[in-house]
Design a protein around this motif. Structure first.
Motif, PDB file in Angstrom:
ATOM      1  N   ARG A   1      11.591  88.376  57.540  1.00 14.86           N
ATOM      2  CA  ARG A   1      13.052  88.559  57.543  1.00 14.86           C
ATOM      3  C   ARG A   1      13.749  87.210  57.577  1.00 14.86           C
ATOM      4  O   ARG A   1      14.762  86.990  56.888  1.00 14.86           O
ATOM      5  N   ALA A   2      13.198  86.258  58.319  1.00 16.84           N
ATOM      6  CA  ALA A   2      13.796  84.918  58.367  1.00 16.84           C
ATOM      7  C   ALA A   2      13.681  84.234  57.002  1.00 16.84           C
ATOM      8  O   ALA A   2      14.623  83.580  56.524  1.00 16.84           O
ATOM      9  N   ASN A   3      12.545  84.372  56.369  1.00 17.77           N
ATOM     10  CA  ASN A   3      12.355  83.739  55.056  1.00 17.77           C
ATOM     11  C   ASN A   3      13.290  84.328  54.008  1.00 17.77           C
ATOM     12  O   ASN A   3      13.836  83.618  53.147  1.00 17.77           O
ATOM     13  N   ILE A   4      13.501  85.665  54.039  1.00 16.44           N
ATOM     14  CA  ILE A   4      14.383  86.317  53.062  1.00 16.44           C
ATOM     15  C   ILE A   4      15.812  85.817  53.203  1.00 16.44           C
ATOM     16  O   ILE A   4      16.511  85.531  52.227  1.00 16.44           O
ATOM     17  N   GLY A   5      16.292  85.686  54.443  1.00 19.62           N
ATOM     18  CA  GLY A   5      17.660  85.201  54.650  1.00 19.62           C
ATOM     19  C   GLY A   5      17.834  83.777  54.143  1.00 19.62           C
ATOM     20  O   GLY A   5      18.828  83.442  53.475  1.00 19.62           O
TER      21      GLY A   5
END
Length: 339
Positions: free
Chosen positions: A234-238
């Motif tokens: 989720r952090a990488n997608i943002g």
């Protein structure tokens, strides 16, 4: 000089001819009168010679045509007679050859039949003799084989009885040994099966306990890894979405600048190309006009030269036709003299 709609030619010959015909020398102009009378006489002589030459040519051609036709008919008649004779001779020759070949074939067939009949008689007699000899040989061979079979039968019977007794004794002894071995092996196998069963049950129980412990431990580890991986994803997608939006805005500005610069450059190129094309069209038109003038001059020179060449060819052709007519007339006279 008044203009006319008809081309008067390079030398205006018609005007010169009319001027000469309409000219009347004076009474004291003897040279002019002699010149005109000479021209008149030469003209009359030329026309007369031309007419006589044409009549002579037609007469010679008619005579030559008739003579060549008669010669062709004679040659055709001679050729037909020769071909007919050759055909008759050829047919007679082929008839004689057929008769000789037919007689030879009949004689050859008779000779072959006689030879075949004689060979058949010889083969038949030889076959009879061979058959009688073969029957005698077979009878003698049969008697000898019967004697041999009887003696061999006695020997084989004795061997079979002896071998049967030996085999019976060996089977009994082998049966006692095999029976004792089977009993001993059965007792050993029963003991081994019991011990192996006990050991296998102990191994299965221990393996089951160890597998359940491993499954519980692995499940806890996998749950922890799934949670950590989801948080990281989720952090990488943002972060990736933010970076992509910044890249799109930057690329759009660069593309708009490039499109404007390319449009300005294209307009300059189109204007420069148009000016260059106009100059090329003007230069090509001037060059085409110059080439057309040169080509027209050369075409006129070619036409004049071709006209002179055609006049010379017509004169040469007239001379050659006169020589050909003379040769044909001489050939026709020669043929008339032959017949």
């Amino acid at each position: 000089m008044a203009k006319s709609g008809t081309n008067t030619g390079l030398f205006n010959f018609q005007s010169i001819l009319e001027q000469f015909y309409n000219w009347t020398p004076g009474e004291d102009d003897t040279a002019g009168q002699a010149l005109k009378n000479t021209f008149l006489a030469d003209n009359v002589q030329t026309v007369l010679n031309n007419q006589m030459a044409k009549d002579l040519a037609y007469s010679n051609a008619e005579i030559a045509t008739g003579q060549m036709t008669d010669a062709a008919k004679l040659e055709l008649a001679n050729t037909s007679i020769i071909m007919e004779d050759e055909f008759n001779y050829g047919m007679q020759k082929m008839g004689a050859e057929y008769d000789y070949q037919s007689k030879f074939a009949v004689d050859e067939a008779n000779r072959n039949l006689n030879a075949a009949a004689q060979a058949g008689d010889i083969q038949q007699n030889q076959t009879k003799l061979e058959g009688e000899q073969n029957r005698l040989n077979i009878a003698a061979q049969g008697r000898e084989e019967i004697k041999q079979i009887g003696a061999q039968g006695q020997v084989d019977k004795a061997n079979i009885n002896a071998q049967g007794n030996v085999d019976i004794n060996k089977i009994g002894a082998q049966g006692q040994v095999d029976k004792a071995n089977i009993n001993a092996q059965g007792n050993v196998d029963i003991s081994k099966i019991g011990a192996q069963g006990t050991q296998d049950r102990a191994n299965i129980s221990a393996q089951g306990t160890q597998d359940r412990a491993n499954i519980t431990t692995q499940g806890g580890v996998d749950i922890s890894k799934i949670g950590a991986q989801g948080t990281q994803d989720r952090a990488n997608i943002g972060a990736q979405g933010t970076q992509d939006r910044q890249n799109i805005l930057t690329q759009g500005g660069v593309d708009i600048s490039k499109i404007g610069a390319q449009g300005a450059q294209d307009r300059l190129n189109i204007k420069g190309q148009g000016d260059q094309d106009v100059r090329k069209i003007d230069a090509q038109g001037y060059m085409d006009q110059a080439l057309q003038k040169v080509k027209g001059s050369e075409d006129r020179k070619t036409i004049i030269g071709q006209g002179d060449q055609d006049v010379r060819k017509m004169k040469q052709q007239t001379t050659e036709e006169g020589k050909t007519a003379a040769r044909q007339s001489k050939y026709a006279r020669g043929l008339a003299g032959m017949f």
